[in-house]
Design an enzyme around this catalytic site. Structure first.
Site, PDB file in Angstrom:
ATOM      1  N   GLY A  78       0.839  -1.195   0.000  1.00 52.49           N
ATOM      2  CA  GLY A  78       0.000   0.000   0.000  1.00 52.49           C
ATOM      3  C   GLY A  78       0.873   1.243   0.000  1.00 52.49           C
ATOM      4  O   GLY A  78       2.007   1.224  -0.487  1.00 52.49           O
ATOM      5  N   LEU A  79       0.351   2.327   0.556  1.00 53.80           N
ATOM      6  CA  LEU A  79       1.121   3.570   0.515  1.00 53.80           C
ATOM      7  C   LEU A  79       2.474   3.401   1.179  1.00 53.80           C
ATOM      8  O   LEU A  79       3.504   3.815   0.643  1.00 53.80           O
ATOM      9  CB  LEU A  79       0.340   4.691   1.187  1.00 53.80           C
ATOM     10  CG  LEU A  79      -0.836   5.243   0.384  1.00 53.80           C
ATOM     11  CD1 LEU A  79      -1.552   6.321   1.169  1.00 53.80           C
ATOM     12  CD2 LEU A  79      -0.369   5.797  -0.952  1.00 53.80           C
ATOM     13  N   ALA A  80       2.505   2.802   2.366  1.00 52.75           N
ATOM     14  CA  ALA A  80       3.780   2.661   3.069  1.00 52.75           C
ATOM     15  C   ALA A  80       4.691   1.664   2.345  1.00 52.75           C
ATOM     16  O   ALA A  80       5.866   1.944   2.097  1.00 52.75           O
ATOM     17  CB  ALA A  80       3.537   2.222   4.515  1.00 52.75           C
ATOM     18  N   GLY A  81       4.148   0.508   1.989  1.00 46.07           N
ATOM     19  CA  GLY A  81       4.969  -0.551   1.389  1.00 46.07           C
ATOM     20  C   GLY A  81       5.487  -0.178   0.012  1.00 46.07           C
ATOM     21  O   GLY A  81       6.678  -0.331  -0.284  1.00 46.07           O
ATOM     22  N   ARG A 115     -12.849  13.341  14.702  1.00 48.80           N
ATOM     23  CA  ARG A 115     -13.698  12.167  14.501  1.00 48.80           C
ATOM     24  C   ARG A 115     -14.218  11.564  15.794  1.00 48.80           C
ATOM     25  O   ARG A 115     -15.374  11.150  15.867  1.00 48.80           O
ATOM     26  CB  ARG A 115     -12.911  11.112  13.729  1.00 48.80           C
ATOM     27  CG  ARG A 115     -12.644  11.582  12.337  1.00 48.80           C
ATOM     28  CD  ARG A 115     -11.740  10.656  11.581  1.00 48.80           C
ATOM     29  NE  ARG A 115     -11.578  11.195  10.233  1.00 48.80           N
ATOM     30  CZ  ARG A 115     -10.841  10.624   9.297  1.00 48.80           C
ATOM     31  NH1 ARG A 115     -10.189   9.509   9.558  1.00 48.80           N
ATOM     32  NH2 ARG A 115     -10.742  11.167   8.115  1.00 48.80           N
ATOM     33  N   LEU A 148      -2.799   8.986   5.167  1.00 56.37           N
ATOM     34  CA  LEU A 148      -2.069   8.946   3.893  1.00 56.37           C
ATOM     35  C   LEU A 148      -0.708   9.600   4.088  1.00 56.37           C
ATOM     36  O   LEU A 148       0.317   9.141   3.594  1.00 56.37           O
ATOM     37  CB  LEU A 148      -2.860   9.675   2.811  1.00 56.37           C
ATOM     38  CG  LEU A 148      -4.278   9.171   2.555  1.00 56.37           C
ATOM     39  CD1 LEU A 148      -4.925   9.940   1.410  1.00 56.37           C
ATOM     40  CD2 LEU A 148      -4.271   7.698   2.226  1.00 56.37           C
ATOM     41  N   ARG A 177      -6.851   9.721  15.368  1.00 55.91           N
ATOM     42  CA  ARG A 177      -6.192  10.226  14.173  1.00 55.91           C
ATOM     43  C   ARG A 177      -7.032  11.334  13.561  1.00 55.91           C
ATOM     44  O   ARG A 177      -8.221  11.147  13.327  1.00 55.91           O
ATOM     45  CB  ARG A 177      -6.031   9.100  13.155  1.00 55.91           C
ATOM     46  CG  ARG A 177      -5.312   9.495  11.906  1.00 55.91           C
ATOM     47  CD  ARG A 177      -5.103   8.298  11.016  1.00 55.91           C
ATOM     48  NE  ARG A 177      -6.346   7.824  10.433  1.00 55.91           N
ATOM     49  CZ  ARG A 177      -6.969   8.427   9.421  1.00 55.91           C
ATOM     50  NH1 ARG A 177      -6.480   9.511   8.887  1.00 55.91           N
ATOM     51  NH2 ARG A 177      -8.091   7.927   8.942  1.00 55.91           N
ATOM     52  N   GLU A 199       0.167   2.358   8.931  1.00 56.07           N
ATOM     53  CA  GLU A 199      -0.837   1.978   9.931  1.00 56.07           C
ATOM     54  C   GLU A 199      -0.387   0.781  10.761  1.00 56.07           C
ATOM     55  O   GLU A 199      -0.883   0.567  11.872  1.00 56.07           O
ATOM     56  CB  GLU A 199      -2.187   1.688   9.249  1.00 56.07           C
ATOM     57  CG  GLU A 199      -3.352   1.586  10.237  1.00 56.07           C
ATOM     58  CD  GLU A 199      -4.708   1.294   9.584  1.00 56.07           C
ATOM     59  OE1 GLU A 199      -4.783   1.276   8.350  1.00 56.07           O
ATOM     60  OE2 GLU A 199      -5.675   1.081  10.332  1.00 56.07           O
TER      61      GLU A 199
END
Lengths: 247, 639
Positions: free
Chosen positions: B43-46, B331, B442, B436, B426
């Protein structure tokens, strides 16, 4: 709702495969098509006579592009601009017979039941569907001005989810809409202009090497695309290719 | 026993990262070619980590369970990504982004990490634009911004309601470029099922090929977990169906500490549950609260259509309670306020577990076309799922499990308590505290992958240049593979009577009822006993059809649910020991007179890092004290 389902069953890549018939009772119109499959699979597991049906799915929000069913001869079912996970049973009638098959294309081999191998798409992107920038030293983002019209058009092309519906819907199994969308996105932006010609040539070459057919402009890809990617992208790809080839 | 050492560099907060970068040990290009790195998750991190490390010259292997790295669940993020660019000239700065994030996280995040995140946020936008990510633009060609919950500035960059998709496709394209040049070897439809350790260091993994069922052994000088969150422990959540805790849980069992497992973010704007068949919940982006007003009828059990309820009979409860932030409160605050109204009998819709999110005023002010341009795809999605037109009648929304702030404990280098094992995005616990803020997930995924790990991993690998690749015939690999094979055999030999989903749904219900939006010591005690009992039943009575050596989704799910059972118990332990309320962790016993979360900074200003001691045994609690040097810890107020 009570339904009759005819589903493609194929044990593995070597198996010939066949359509199997299932009766389903008491389906709620609020269920998604995949939730209806969950119900069917629960039944198959509890009966224990047959393995549950394998199908690709993940986000169930219409964005990951994993789900990929051919429903009553239509990619992702009867509704326009809709992935299978966002197709709800209220789109069908009580007593309907629904035929479900995997994507049909020689370049997408069936791995099991409704699961196909779409890695050809990844190999096309690997051949040039990117801008060659390394991490760490990009200049300030507002130094690259992009007209709003171009940014919006690039975004529209970039929303492709890579599900493969365009290939499945095409009588030639052409991947032109998928490839055209990526080429358009990058061709519309000022970034990466230097690679523009090489990009289109290598991506089209890889698309052909993967065995996808040619585009003959029937437009079924655009009709069946769950993200309503325009066939204009194919025209732009062709212009880009001609411009890069004949100079 | 592993020790907790956060390894925060000395010096002034604003200078720590710059100083670290210019003094961290380097690995020369010739040595990088011989060093192998395993990345789990794309994903974004990987994807950002793998592509950046490959660009630097390391040999990288990437694993994901999906059929393509483009399908990682980062793709589903809707609203946007924050960066302290101050393009809007509204007073934004690195300090303000840092401050909002620390405060939004209810002072349970590590100051140095959050400051670093705010510092690199601007570079993320630059990088993504250079990659061709089509962010929204103004007519002059400049980037456009909007605001998100918990802030009073416009610092959120976005691409309609599909920001996650565009950022992920950017990272995917960077990764694809490296796969094309053979600098990255990509393993799709592969799942990591065990960590291999040699001499106390992470040295590889055992994975299962999800098509052939075969187990494989892979060596790496370092292993990076970029596997996302574990919200699916609740069964119903906004996570993708495949999101799981398995890789993180396996490393926890091998010695990596688990940080703040009970910190779960409940997102206020989800489409409410419609029935028992439901398999997942769908989020309506928080950005909708920029132009949508939240309300319930002032009268209990008011069954009129929303459009028939006159203005003066509506309770805009967020605007009433929090005049300064209004509909843009964070949130956790918005979620609790909605629950409070529904519990008090003012909920709407068939289930009465919903509140209205109304766009009528914005449509009147801006016109339907502009509202459609901003949020069109979200409105369409809502209509597809509910068969109601949100342009004509307000949306119905209710809170749902969204993001897990807890995760594998990491130090400043993003290294876990196991040397050579890192956790990014995450999957780690580090930057969000107890809650968060919007548009920060992101940011963290890409910050970790593009800008932090490329520097911090050098500190470790510079000491590994003498380590030759270890053969996967090494006994540690053979033993790890055997343990996975035993697990597979065990699952397939149970031959019980109930499906995996049967157990998963039951576990999810326990977690939601007792360790969800509101927790109490009685509920948690009850939950712990119930989880243990259900886990026992699972291992005796789960039914998994088919074999190991084929595509077998039931076997995949069973292995993940088995881990959710053990994690669920740890979440309950963590929630039980934290005798305070903060962010997503709301203990009924600890609230102010006005029903707001009541923190106990005196006793709980720490990260709870849990050490595994065996299934069914009590875990050991380690505490990392949080020191706030630059920020005055205060009660959060959005009034």
């Amino acid at each position: 709702m009570d339904l009759t389902l005819k589903v493609w069953r194929q044990k593995n890549i070597k198996d010939k495969g066949h359509l199997a018939t299932y009766q389903l009772k008491g389906i709620s119109p609020d269920m998604s098509f995949l939730e209806m499959f969950d119900v069917l699979n629960e039944e198959l597991i509890s009966k224990g006579t047959e393995e549950p049906i394998a199908f690709d799915h993940d986000c169930r929000e219409g964005i990951c592009g994993a789900c990929s069913m051919f429903i009553n001869g239509r990619a992702h079912g009867p509704n326009r601009g809709t992935t299978t996970c966002q197709l709800h049973m209220r789109s069908f009638n009580d007593g309907d017979t629904i035929v479900v098959e995997p994507w049909r294309s020689g370049s997408f081999p069936v791995l099991k039941d409704l699961v196909v191998d779409r890695s050809a798409f990844d190999r096309i992107i690997e051949s040039g569907g990117f801008i060659s920038v390394n991490t760490g030293n990009a200049k300030d983002a507002n130094n690259i001005l992009v007209p709003k019209h171009d940014a919006d058009a690039a975004f529209d092309s970039a929303t492709c989810i890579g599900c493969g519906a365009c290939v499945a819907a095409c009588k030639n199994s052409s991947a032109a809409l998928f490839v055209g969308a990526k080429i358009s996105q990058l061709a519309l932006l000022p970034q990466g202009k230097i690679e523009r010609e090489e990009r289109v040539k290598s991506m089209v070459e890889q698309m052909d090497a993967e065995g996808f057919g040619n585009c003959s402009n029937t437009g079924s890809c655009e009709v069946e695309c769950p993200k309503e990617i325009s066939i204009e992208n194919i025209a732009r790809m062709n212009r880009e290719l001609i411009g890069a080839t004949f100079k | 026993m592993a020790k907790i050492e956060s390894k925060i560099p000395d010096g002034k907060l604003s200078e720590k990262w710059a100083k670290y970068c210019s003094t961290a040990p380097l690995v020369n290009p010739a040595n990088k070619r011989n060093l192998e790195i395993i990345v789990i998750g794309s994903g974004l991190a990987g994807a950002s980590a793998a592509s950046s490390l490959a660009e630097m010259g390391y040999k990288v292997k990437v694993f994901c369970f999906q059929d393509s790295s483009r399908r990682a669940h980062s793709i589903a993020a809707q609203g946007g990504i924050n960066a302290a660019k101050n393009y809007q000239n509204d007073g934004d700065s690195v300090y303000r982004l840092f401050y909002d994030t620390i405060k939004g996280g209810d002072y349970r995040a590590r100051e140095a990490n959050v400051h670093r995140l705010a510092e690199v946020s601007s570079s993320i936008i630059d990088q993504c634009v250079a990659q061709g990510v089509p962010f929204a633009r103004e007519y002059g060609g400049y980037l456009s911004n909007r605001s998100f919950g918990g802030t009073q500035v416009q610092r959120t960059f976005y691409a309609a309601g599909q920001t996650g998709q565009q950022l992920l496709l950017g990272a995917y394209s960077a990764l694809s470029r490296q796969i094309g040049t053979k600098q990255v070897e990509m393993f799709t439809r592969h799942e990591m099922l065990e960590l291999v350790m040699i001499d106390g260091k992470a040295r590889g993994i055992i994975s299962r090929d999800l098509v052939t069922g075969k187990l494989d052994k892979h060596f790496g000088h370092a292993v990076l977990l970029c596997t996302g969150g574990y919200g699916n422990v609740f069964f119903l959540s906004t996570n993708a169906m495949g999101s799981n805790v398995t890789a993180a849980w396996k490393v926890h069992k091998k010695g990596a500490f688990f940080g703040n497992p009970c910190f779960t973010q409940i997102h206020p704007t989800c489409i409410p549950v419609s029935g028992d068949h439901q398999s997942k919940l769908t989020l309506m982006s928080e950005s909708l609260r920029n132009d949508g007003r939240v309300w319930v009828p002032k009268k209990k059990d008011d069954n009129r259509k929303p459009v028939d309820i006159p203005e003066e009979e509506r309770d805009y409860f967020l605007e009433r309670r929090y005049p300064a932030f209004g509909n843009l409160v964070p949130r956790d605050v918005a979620s609790r306020a909605a629950k409070e109204r529904c519990d008090a009998g003012y909920g709407v819709g068939k289930s009465k577990l919903a509140v209205y999110l109304d766009f009528a005023a914005s449509i009147k002010r801006l016109g339907e076309d502009l509202v459609r341009a901003r949020y069109g795809n979200l409105f369409e999605m809502y209509e597809k799922i509910t068969a109601e037109n949100p342009y004509a009648s307000p949306m119905r929304i209710y809170p749902a499990v969204h993001y897990t702030m807890g995760g594998i404990w990491v130090d400043y280098n993003l290294m876990t308590t196991i040397p050579g094992l890192y956790a990014l995005g995450e999957a780690n616990f580090s930057d969000h505290g107890a809650n968060r803020l919007g548009a920060s997930a992101l940011m963290q995924g890409l910050a970790d992958g593009y800008f932090i790990i490329p520097y911090t991993i050098g500190s470790y690998l510079s000491g590994e240049i003498g380590t030759k690749a270890i053969s996967t015939d090494h006994p540690a690999f053979v033993e790890a593979e055997k343990s996975v094979q035993d697990l597979m055999n065990n699952f397939l030999s149970i031959k019980g009577t109930k499906s995996v989903d049967y157990f998963h749904k039951k576990l999810g219900k326990i977690m939601w009822d007792y360790c969800g939006m509101e927790r109490s010591v009685e509920g948690l005690t009850k939950a712990k006993a119930m989880i243990r009992e259900l886990r026992g039943e699972f291992w005796k009575d789960v039914k998994i059809p088919g074999t190991q050596f084929e595509i077998n989704p039931e076997l995949e799910k069973a292995a993940r649910v088995a881990d959710f059972f053990e994690l669920g118990e740890l979440m309950v332990d963590d929630a039980m020991h934290r005798n305070e309320s903060c962010g997503g962790h709301f203990r009924a016993e600890y609230q102010t007179e006005e029903g707001e979360a009541l923190r106990d900074d005196q006793n709980f200003s720490y990260v709870a890092a849990w050490e595994f001691t065996g299934v069914g045994n009590e875990p050991i609690l380690h505490k990392e004290d949080l020191k706030f040097e630059e920020i005055k810890v205060a009660q959060r107020s959005y009034k």
